[in-house]
Design a protein around this motif. Structure first.
Motif, mmCIF file in Angstrom:
data_model
loop_
_atom_site.group_PDB
_atom_site.id
_atom_site.type_symbol
_atom_site.label_atom_id
_atom_site.label_comp_id
_atom_site.label_asym_id
_atom_site.label_seq_id
_atom_site.Cartn_x
_atom_site.Cartn_y
_atom_site.Cartn_z
ATOM 1 N N SER A 191 3.717 -44.069 -32.089
ATOM 2 C CA SER A 191 4.978 -44.461 -32.059
ATOM 3 C C SER A 191 5.243 -46.007 -30.962
ATOM 4 C CB SER A 191 5.888 -43.836 -30.450
ATOM 5 O OG SER A 191 5.075 -44.103 -29.068
ATOM 6 N N THR A 192 5.760 -46.791 -30.982
ATOM 7 C CA THR A 192 6.260 -47.836 -30.267
ATOM 8 C C THR A 192 6.090 -48.137 -29.045
ATOM 9 O OG1 THR A 192 9.078 -47.537 -29.508
ATOM 10 C CG2 THR A 192 7.985 -48.824 -31.744
ATOM 11 N N ALA A 193 5.723 -46.867 -28.058
ATOM 12 C CA ALA A 193 5.106 -46.614 -26.607
ATOM 13 C C ALA A 193 3.514 -46.654 -26.924
ATOM 14 C CB ALA A 193 5.286 -45.178 -26.132
ATOM 15 N N SER A 194 3.237 -46.204 -27.627
ATOM 16 C CA SER A 194 1.658 -46.353 -27.551
ATOM 17 C C SER A 194 1.555 -47.691 -28.318
ATOM 18 C CB SER A 194 1.270 -45.294 -29.254
ATOM 19 O OG SER A 194 1.150 -43.738 -28.828
ATOM 20 N N ALA A 195 2.311 -47.950 -29.670
ATOM 21 C CA ALA A 195 2.445 -49.191 -30.017
ATOM 22 C C ALA A 195 2.148 -50.704 -29.626
ATOM 23 C CB ALA A 195 2.840 -49.656 -31.244
ATOM 24 N N TYR A 196 3.357 -50.367 -28.216
ATOM 25 C CA TYR A 196 3.790 -52.017 -27.852
ATOM 26 C C TYR A 196 3.343 -51.274 -25.925
ATOM 27 C CZ TYR A 196 6.389 -53.589 -31.564
ATOM 28 O OH TYR A 196 6.635 -54.756 -32.835
ATOM 29 N N LEU A 197 3.673 -50.200 -25.172
ATOM 30 C CA LEU A 197 3.904 -50.384 -24.305
ATOM 31 C C LEU A 197 2.318 -49.518 -23.713
ATOM 32 C CD1 LEU A 197 6.250 -50.440 -21.830
ATOM 33 C CD2 LEU A 197 6.359 -48.215 -22.083
#
Length: 499
Positions: A191-197
């Motif tokens: 997810s973007t939580a894993s990838a970005y945050l």
């Protein structure tokens, strides 16, 4: 008496597929303080692609009662966790097409958005003209030699019926059948939580708080000054110089109306104050209706939780055919549908829905009416798509792994298995200030007020003819860049303030 200092320069409301991107990109400027608030829990980490944690017992989704068409009720689930629905979905990550963006404002043409699609991804298997190689989101595909037998047989059936093969459905000229681009790595959803945050949580100018429920944007006149939020049952005003809404097409529209932005008549009828009369909020949203046909896998066809729910699709004349690799009872914990299914979705439907408030209490879910298959053209297109899908299921190629269920023919005429693709978009569409139905301008700033921007699928002028997840991440990338161009350095570090 001077107003208190803000908690942060920018508050990002919603830590979903878009909000994690915005928080990451805006906090890259060390002189800008960013607070990201999410109603749900923290990220659960990458999950196996073959399991969707959205069943009846899930504590990481919000549920909304909806009406698909008159007399047809349903309940939909949206991610309530860092990463949002992109943290609980099947990993489908196909971009919108050039023809989709031709109907958007010129500033959002395909040539304008392509750099942001490339920026967001690491896709090492596509043409470098169209793909990025060092972005946060991994984009992968399952090779035909490694596909589930159902997926491989489906592609063979499509070839037998004369449909071309497309190795890269994110190529701007792609059509036909091919493997689904997945936001995944080694069989696990990213997810973007894993990838970005998660990689940047140690930034001193970034504060991430979960369990914080936004109730409304607070204004001084027409300028936003912060967000009223509920934290552990206590209401607090979180002050900011700018508010970026990333609550998704349902959450953002719901929050705007409770903040006084929407149809003046609707808000007044509920006793809510009117800050800006924008009747387009919640109006004419789009989504992809889906009807499924049942098939029966032969004995011995395997199932593994790391097998993607959807590995291959056919794109044909506004229809997307989706051979799911297992029954939903095996994909969604707690689901009771034990049938294996092929989905048929209208990707360019005429139908447009409406979202309105149920009451003046922001805790009450909105009223969501899809109005699916209201037009004769949509009904005819769906019947044609179901006929096409049934032909593929009845082919010799597909027959090597499964057979058509007895009831598949009868469901074509009645649409008895009608559902939604969960691609709701366009509740706060972009347009010019003179367009009374537009909610945000071409820079995604809310029209009629200051210091409020929207960066999620609600701004889409029309739902894309592919699933919107990849486009949602692109929107967040591009709006973040636009905000960077609009604002200079800010001041201070985010104070705890009990947040």
């Amino acid at each position: 008496m001077a107003a208190p200092d803000p908690v942060a320069d920018v508050i990002v409301v919603g830590g979903g597929s878009s909000g994690c991107v915005v928080a990451s990109r805006l906090s890259a400027n060390p002189d800008r303080t960013v607070l990201l608030i999410e109603a749900g829990v923290g990220s659960g980490g990458p999950g196996p692609l073959g399991l969707l944690p959205i069943g009846p017992g899930s504590d990481i989704v919000s549920r909304y009662p909806v009406e698909l068409r008159p007399g047809r009720q349903a309940t939909i689930a949206r991610g309530r966790v860092l990463g949002g629905s992109g943290a609980v979905n099947g990993g489908y990550f196909i971009r919108g097409t050039p023809s989709d963006f031709a109907s958007w404002p010129v500033a959002w043409s395909y040539s304008e958005v392509l750099p942001y699609f490339r920026k967001l991804e690491t896709d090492l298997s596509g043409d470098r003209r169209w793909h990025g190689v060092d972005g946060p989101m991994p984009v992968t595909r399952i090779g035909r030699d490694r596909m589930h037998p159902v997926s491989a047989a489906f592609l063979e059936a499509c070839a037998t019926e004369g449909f071309g093969y497309s190795a890269d459905l994110n190529d701007p000229n792609a059509e036909g059948a091919g493997p689904v681009p997945l936001n995944a790595s080694a069989g696990r959803r990213i997810s973007t939580a894993s990838a970005y945050l998660e990689p940047i949580l140690d930034r001193p100018n970034l504060l991430v708080r979960t369990g914080v429920v936004a109730r409304r944007v607070e204004f001084d006149g027409v300028r936003a000054v912060g967000v009223e939020a509920e934290i552990a049952g206590v209401r607090r005003l979180l002050r900011a110089r700018q508010v970026v809404l990333c609550g998704g097409a349902i959450g953002t529209a719901h929050l705007l109306m409770h903040s006084g932005i929407g149809s003046a008549q609707h808000l007044s009828d509920l006793g809510l104050p009117v800050i800006a009369d924008r009747p387009g909020v919640g109006r004419d949203f789009g989504d992809h209706p889906e009807v499924t046909l049942e098939y029966r896998p032969h004995r011995g066809v395997p199932r593994d939780p790391h097998t993607a729910v959807l590995e291959a699709v056919l794109e044909a004349d506004g229809i997307e055919i989706r051979p799911y690799t297992a029954p939903f009872s095996e994909i969604i914990p707690g689901a009771d549908d034990t049938a294996a299914r092929v989905g048929v979705a209208l990707m360019r439907p005429d139908s447009r829905g409406q979202l309105t408030l149920r009451s003046s209490d922001p805790r009450d879910p909105p009223v969501v009416r899809y109005r699916y298959l209201a037009s004769a053209a949509d009904r005819a297109a769906m019947r044609a798509g179901l006929d096409l899908a049934r032909g593929l299921l009845a082919s010799a190629a597909f027959g090597r792994v499964a057979e058509v269920a007895d009831g598949a023919r009868s469901s074509i005429g009645t649409f008895e298995n009608l559902g939604t693709s969960l691609h709701l978009s366009g509740t706060c569409r972009m347009g010019s200030e003179s367009d009374h139905g537009a909610v945000v301008d071409e820079r995604c700033r809310v029209i009629g007020v200051d210091a409020v921007t929207v960066a999620d699928t609600s701004v889409m002028p029309a739902v894309t003819s592919r699933g919107p997840h990849a486009t949602a991440v692109m929107i967040a990338e591009r709006v973040s860049a636009l905000i960077d161009g609009d604002t200079g350095p800010a001041r201070g570090a985010p104070g705890s303030g009990g947040v």
